[in-house]
Enzyme design. Structure first.
Site, PDB file in Angstrom:
ATOM      1  N   ARG A  79     -11.735  -1.519  -1.645  1.00 37.38           N
ATOM      2  CA  ARG A  79     -12.347  -1.166  -3.268  1.00 37.38           C
ATOM      3  C   ARG A  79     -11.428  -1.796  -4.149  1.00 37.38           C
ATOM      4  NH1 ARG A  79      -7.985   1.903  -6.996  1.00 37.38           N
ATOM      5  NH2 ARG A  79      -9.303   2.690  -8.250  1.00 37.38           N
ATOM      6  N   HIS A 123     -10.030  -1.999 -14.097  1.00 36.44           N
ATOM      7  CA  HIS A 123      -8.537  -1.860 -13.775  1.00 36.44           C
ATOM      8  C   HIS A 123      -7.250  -2.873 -14.703  1.00 36.44           C
ATOM      9  CE1 HIS A 123      -5.811  -0.541 -10.051  1.00 36.44           C
ATOM     10  NE2 HIS A 123      -5.184  -1.219 -11.146  1.00 36.44           N
ATOM     11  N   TYR A 296       1.246   9.242  -6.246  1.00 33.19           N
ATOM     12  CA  TYR A 296       2.104   8.494  -5.926  1.00 33.19           C
ATOM     13  C   TYR A 296       3.173   9.105  -5.575  1.00 33.19           C
ATOM     14  CZ  TYR A 296      -0.587   3.823  -5.718  1.00 33.19           C
ATOM     15  OH  TYR A 296      -1.562   2.539  -5.035  1.00 33.19           O
TER      16      TYR A 296
END
Ligand code: GBH
Length: 446
Positions: A79, A123, A296
């Site tokens: 990715r 991103h 996370y």
């Protein structure tokens, strides 16, 4: 009981992940324009160690060896993200062929090595020229984004089987325009909510455009989701958790999967809510083929603020290690929404790694990964359609506002000479993911 690849369905994908600004460097090469992160990093005090992404991991030049490295890990997929200002230096108008050439070489390089490309279009590196016109606060940016998506999909086409529009719109809106920790560093809730709306709109418009160009590819979005637990079962704490879940998770999930904003949070935001035009929710809720989840940690919410459970362990980011949260989260979204197949598109931890005699014994990271891969498997056992898992990150890189002071890699990067060194966690992952049926030898257990 140790977790094994065979605990997962045969077609389950294991991969590693990175993003453009965090690894590429070469910010002034081959016609790339400035992004908001180039600008942000030049502003004193924004980045903890005063650094920026000008060199980073020099992946723009070292990509062939980096792809070899990924291949050597034995993973199925990689990715990565495309830097918009390499493709359109001004965010609109003229296309920079050299930028497209780079990602075409990269994608072909993956295919040659048997790696499936999982591409993310955004991103966080917004062209600075668009920020000069308001960035995501300006509705026009959504349409510019769809145009950029068209350009990328037209060049790379069906060679890329998976396109994600946005990575973590919460970060690109709230963290960037309200909290001010990320570029462009504003502190204005109203602006942040407009930004979030235009990000979601841009996502939907991009999906519409790409459907026709790459009909055989999977289209989706990546959200950072964080389950919110109440500190106790007192009513105030439960309400605090519900609010945290609403602002962090539901504010993004609901427009995508229900075509609306959550009413409780809409009311709480008062006059700061965004302007929603006719047809906007039809765009934000375009059918998608996958949902990417970056996990996370969790939050523990009390009426007077967040709580840090004292019996827990914490990473170098100060984030609690809480693998059960991943299982809970997956089960919950599967229950509350009609979700397409889910990928864990990021999961990992920063620890203060040190090189010792050419090795990095990152035992805590190994434990973190083990527990979270297990948590993913638990969710699969409980009926959630999880299609893959990507470790964040392939290698140490530019950790945004923390600069190079936090290391998330499975591979250690010596920034002095750009050497890559497999940490113990990379060797552990290699052992986990290597398909023995493909005849690949397991790495020696040293
Ligand atoms: C991801 O962001 C990014 O996609 C990636 O680029 C980055 O390198 C990686 O994670 C590591 O940071 O306020 O203490 O409760 C993750 C961003 C992490 C944002 C958790 C919200 C909440 C922590 N999210 N965070 S806290």
């Amino acid at each position: 009981m140790t977790i094994k690849r065979t605990d997962f369905p045969d077609n389950f994908i294991f991969g590693v992940a990175t993003s453009s600004y965090q690894i590429e460097g070469a910010t002034n090469e081959d016609g790339r324009g400035d992004s908001i992160w180039d600008t942000f990093c030049r502003e004193p005090g924004r980045i903890q160690d005063g650094t920026g992404g000008d060199v980073a991991c020099d992946h723009y030049h070292l990509w062939p060896q980096d792809l070899d490295l990924i291949q050597s890990l034995g993973v199925d997929a990689y990715r990565f993200s495309v830097a918009w200002p390499r493709i359109q230096p001004d965010g609109k108008g003229p296309v920079n062929q050299k930028g497209l050439d780079f990602y075409e070489r990269l994608v072909d390089g993956m295919l040659e090595r048997g790696l499936q490309p999982y591409l993310t279009l955004y991103h966080w590196d917004l062209p600075q020229t668009l920020q000069d016109e308001g960035g995501w606060v300006n509705r026009e940016t959504a349409y510019r984004f769809a145009e950029y998506a068209r350009v990328v999909a037209e060049r790379l086409g069906g060679r890329v089987r998976s396109y994600a529009t946005l990575n973590e719109p919460w970060c690109s809106s709230i963290l960037s325009y309200q909290i001010g920790e990320h570029a462009p560093g504003l502190q204005d809730r109203r602006a942040a909510l407009a930004a979030a709306h235009h990000l979601l709109l841009g996502h939907g418009e991009a999906v519409k455009v790409m459907r026709d160009i790459v009909p055989g590819s999977s289209l989706g979005i990546v959200l950072n989701l964080q389950p919110a637990y109440p500190a106790s079962d007192r009513e105030e704490d439960v309400a605090a958790a519900r609010f945290a879940d609403g602002t962090f998770n539901r504010w993004f999930l609901d427009p995508i999967f229900r075509g609306e904003y959550p009413a409780d949070i809409w009311d709480a935001y008062g006059e700061d809510v965004p302007t929603v035009q006719d047809g906007d929710f039809a765009a934000t809720s375009q059918p998608i083929d996958f949902l990417g989840v970056n996990y996370y940690s969790r939050s523990v919410n009390g009426a007077t603020g967040n709580v840090r459970p004292s019996e827990s362990s914490y990473t170098h980011m100060g984030w609690e290690v809480y693998p059960q949260g991943l299982t809970d989260l997956l089960v919950r979204i599967n229950h509350d929404y009609t979700v397409p197949p889910v990928y864990i598109t990021e999961n990992g931890a920063a620890y203060p790694d040190e090189l010792e005699g050419g090795r990095v014994h990152d035992a805590q990271r190994v434990e973190y990964f083990k527990a979270h891969v297990q948590a993913t498997s638990d969710a699969v056992q409980q009926g959630v359609n999880v299609a893959g898992y990507f470790a964040w990150s392939l290698m140490d890189n530019f950790e945004w506002a923390f600069g190079y002071s936090r290391r998330f890699g499975m591979v250690y990067v010596d920034y002095g000479n750009q050497q890559r060194i497999l940490k113990d966690s990379a060797k552990w992952y290699q052992t986990l993911v290597t398909r023995q049926d493909a005849g690949v030898a397991l790495p020696a257990d040293d």
